[in-house]
Write an enzyme that holds these catalytic residues in place. Sequence first.
Site, short mmCIF file in Angstrom:
data_model
loop_
_atom_site.label_atom_id
_atom_site.label_comp_id
_atom_site.label_asym_id
_atom_site.label_seq_id
_atom_site.Cartn_x
_atom_site.Cartn_y
_atom_site.Cartn_z
N SER A 229 -6.36 -25.31 -5.09
CA SER A 229 -7.68 -24.70 -5.32
C SER A 229 -8.09 -23.86 -4.12
O SER A 229 -8.65 -22.76 -4.28
CB SER A 229 -8.75 -25.80 -5.50
OG SER A 229 -8.62 -26.40 -6.74
N ARG B 252 -8.57 -19.57 -3.68
CA ARG B 252 -9.80 -18.97 -3.16
C ARG B 252 -9.53 -18.19 -1.88
O ARG B 252 -10.15 -17.14 -1.65
CB ARG B 252 -10.85 -20.06 -2.94
CG ARG B 252 -11.40 -20.60 -4.26
CD ARG B 252 -12.05 -21.95 -4.06
NE ARG B 252 -12.74 -22.43 -5.25
CZ ARG B 252 -12.16 -22.99 -6.32
NH1 ARG B 252 -10.85 -23.11 -6.35
NH2 ARG B 252 -12.88 -23.42 -7.34
N GLY C 118 -5.45 -21.36 -14.94
CA GLY C 118 -6.84 -21.19 -15.38
C GLY C 118 -7.74 -20.75 -14.24
O GLY C 118 -8.69 -19.98 -14.44
N SER D 6 -17.82 -27.67 -14.31
CA SER D 6 -16.59 -26.92 -14.07
C SER D 6 -16.73 -26.07 -12.82
O SER D 6 -17.57 -25.17 -12.76
CB SER D 6 -16.27 -26.02 -15.27
OG SER D 6 -15.32 -25.04 -14.90
N GLN E 130 -14.61 -23.98 -11.89
CA GLN E 130 -14.13 -22.64 -12.20
C GLN E 130 -15.27 -21.77 -12.74
O GLN E 130 -15.41 -20.60 -12.36
CB GLN E 130 -12.98 -22.70 -13.20
CG GLN E 130 -11.75 -23.38 -12.62
CD GLN E 130 -10.59 -23.43 -13.58
OE1 GLN E 130 -10.68 -22.96 -14.70
NE2 GLN E 130 -9.49 -24.03 -13.15
N ASP F 223 -8.44 -33.64 -12.09
CA ASP F 223 -6.99 -33.43 -12.11
C ASP F 223 -6.21 -34.72 -11.84
O ASP F 223 -4.99 -34.75 -12.01
CB ASP F 223 -6.60 -32.37 -11.08
CG ASP F 223 -7.15 -31.00 -11.45
OD1 ASP F 223 -7.40 -30.76 -12.66
OD2 ASP F 223 -7.35 -30.18 -10.54
N ARG G 114 -4.38 -33.27 -22.25
CA ARG G 114 -3.98 -34.41 -21.40
C ARG G 114 -4.49 -35.75 -21.93
O ARG G 114 -3.91 -36.79 -21.60
CB ARG G 114 -4.48 -34.20 -19.96
CG ARG G 114 -3.71 -33.13 -19.24
CD ARG G 114 -4.12 -32.98 -17.79
NE ARG G 114 -3.28 -31.98 -17.14
CZ ARG G 114 -3.61 -31.31 -16.05
NH1 ARG G 114 -4.76 -31.53 -15.46
NH2 ARG G 114 -2.77 -30.42 -15.53
C1 S3P Z 1 -10.23 -26.05 -10.35
C2 S3P Z 1 -11.19 -26.67 -11.09
C3 S3P Z 1 -10.89 -27.63 -12.16
C4 S3P Z 1 -9.47 -28.16 -12.05
C5 S3P Z 1 -8.46 -27.09 -11.79
C6 S3P Z 1 -8.80 -26.35 -10.50
C7 S3P Z 1 -10.65 -25.08 -9.33
O1 S3P Z 1 -11.04 -26.99 -13.41
O2 S3P Z 1 -9.11 -28.87 -13.21
O3 S3P Z 1 -7.17 -27.63 -11.67
O4 S3P Z 1 -9.83 -24.71 -8.46
O5 S3P Z 1 -11.81 -24.66 -9.36
P1 S3P Z 1 -12.48 -26.92 -14.11
O6 S3P Z 1 -13.40 -26.36 -13.12
O7 S3P Z 1 -12.37 -25.99 -15.29
O8 S3P Z 1 -12.79 -28.34 -14.52
#
Ligand code: S3P
Length: 452
Positions: A30, A34, A106, A180, A182, A334, A365
């Site tokens: 993560s 970034r 994602g 989330s 993300q 995760d 999952r």
């Molecule tokens: C992540 C946020 C999580 C996580 C993903 C990495 C991130 O997803 O499951 O592996 O780096 O912001 P969500 O924010 O969609 O839950």
Amino acid sequence: MSGVVAAAGVVAVAPAARLRGRLRVPGDKSITHRALLLAGLAAGRSRIADASDALDPNSTAACLRALGVTIERLTDDDGFAAWTVASPGVEGWRAPAGSLDCGNSGTTLRLLAGILAGTPLATILDGDDSLRRRPVARIIEPLRAMGATLHARADDTLPPLSVTGRRPLRPIDHATPVPSAQVKSAVLLAGLAAVGTTTVRESVATRDHTERMLRARGVAVTSEVDGPGGPVVVSVEGGQTVRPIDERIPGDISAAAFWLVAGAAHPDAQLVLERVGVNPTRRRVLDLLRAMGADIVERPLVSDGGEPVGDLEVRSSELRAIEMGPADVAAAIDEVPVLCLAAACARGTTRIRGAGELRHKESDRLAGIAEGLAGLGARIDISGDDFVIEGGAGRPFFGLHAGEARSHDDHRLAMTFAIAGLLAGGPATFDGGASVAVSYPGFFRDLERARA
Ligand code: S3P
């Protein structure tokens, strides 16, 4: 018998007599995403050390290159990447020749969509078959409200995602429908291109790397947290400049989690995991395992970024069942698959409530972990959005036995089944072993080191 046998993508992991050693898990995925994206936003040169060299961050790097950012990658022998990023700044990005390939990632797709919403470029974000099944309406809605034009397949729900941005955007006050990081990050990054204050409200706190890393680059971000774990209100004022910096990435606690469970559950284990990130919004897995009785010693180290780090030592422990709720699921999103395995080795029945969001990860999952662990002998059921896991403590090898599991090409399922193989009475055989490279390319090498 050799520990890992790979043939045509099928892997068999045999039980380990003992687990010992010091492991250096990959740089946090993560944070690496970034670090690359923020380096791309900033005009000038940024250096990123000890980064993840896994497939997902490489997808982010490839997308940035297609947008006109120069990225060099030096890799040392142990699979860590050092990246040098030279960017004209986001205002100098150019339209890519084709669609942007986010691969399996994602995070790449959603965070980049947030940034692109605030540029005048017309882009298409796409990825592999798994990514094409992951929800995007959750970012389309707020980014449209900010003034960008977004469309996606299947009635604007699934990638490919087209983004035509505009600058400036309108600021919004957005309550995320599902917790989330993300979505939060996509809106905050778009907020940099808005005139005024963009606010994101979360009912449960998710990882705050974007906020910390923006601050480390000179951007003021305010967070009001209502008690540990949330709710949280995060705001950013548009028009601020992201400065380039040099940064060292901590080890990935989501990768360390596999060894924490292996070390705690195995009857003859002592493992040290070096320089792991223990950010308060990521460490829930550690605290949940401790609540289950795991003997984990944490030795804090001096961090050289805004992220706390420490060495973690785990030893054989008697695990017991606990109750986990939706806030635990959000904070350890995760790590839930490998926590299911820990629960399968514990005394008593563990309930993990409100885990529905696991259906929308690299695979379903919720179904995949239940089916796979059951095939290896665990007593695990799904009831609605909950897991109910009857621990096997007291039974030989926790009731885990030789068997077959399907990984659905999902890295975290494959690694969970591999750890189950170390703990079981016979080999765990599963397909899709190569998928571990999505987050942890050296996983099987470390597995062999740990059993030596
Ligand atoms: C992540 C946020 C999580 C996580 C993903 C990495 C991130 O997803 O499951 O592996 O780096 O912001 P969500 O924010 O969609 O839950």
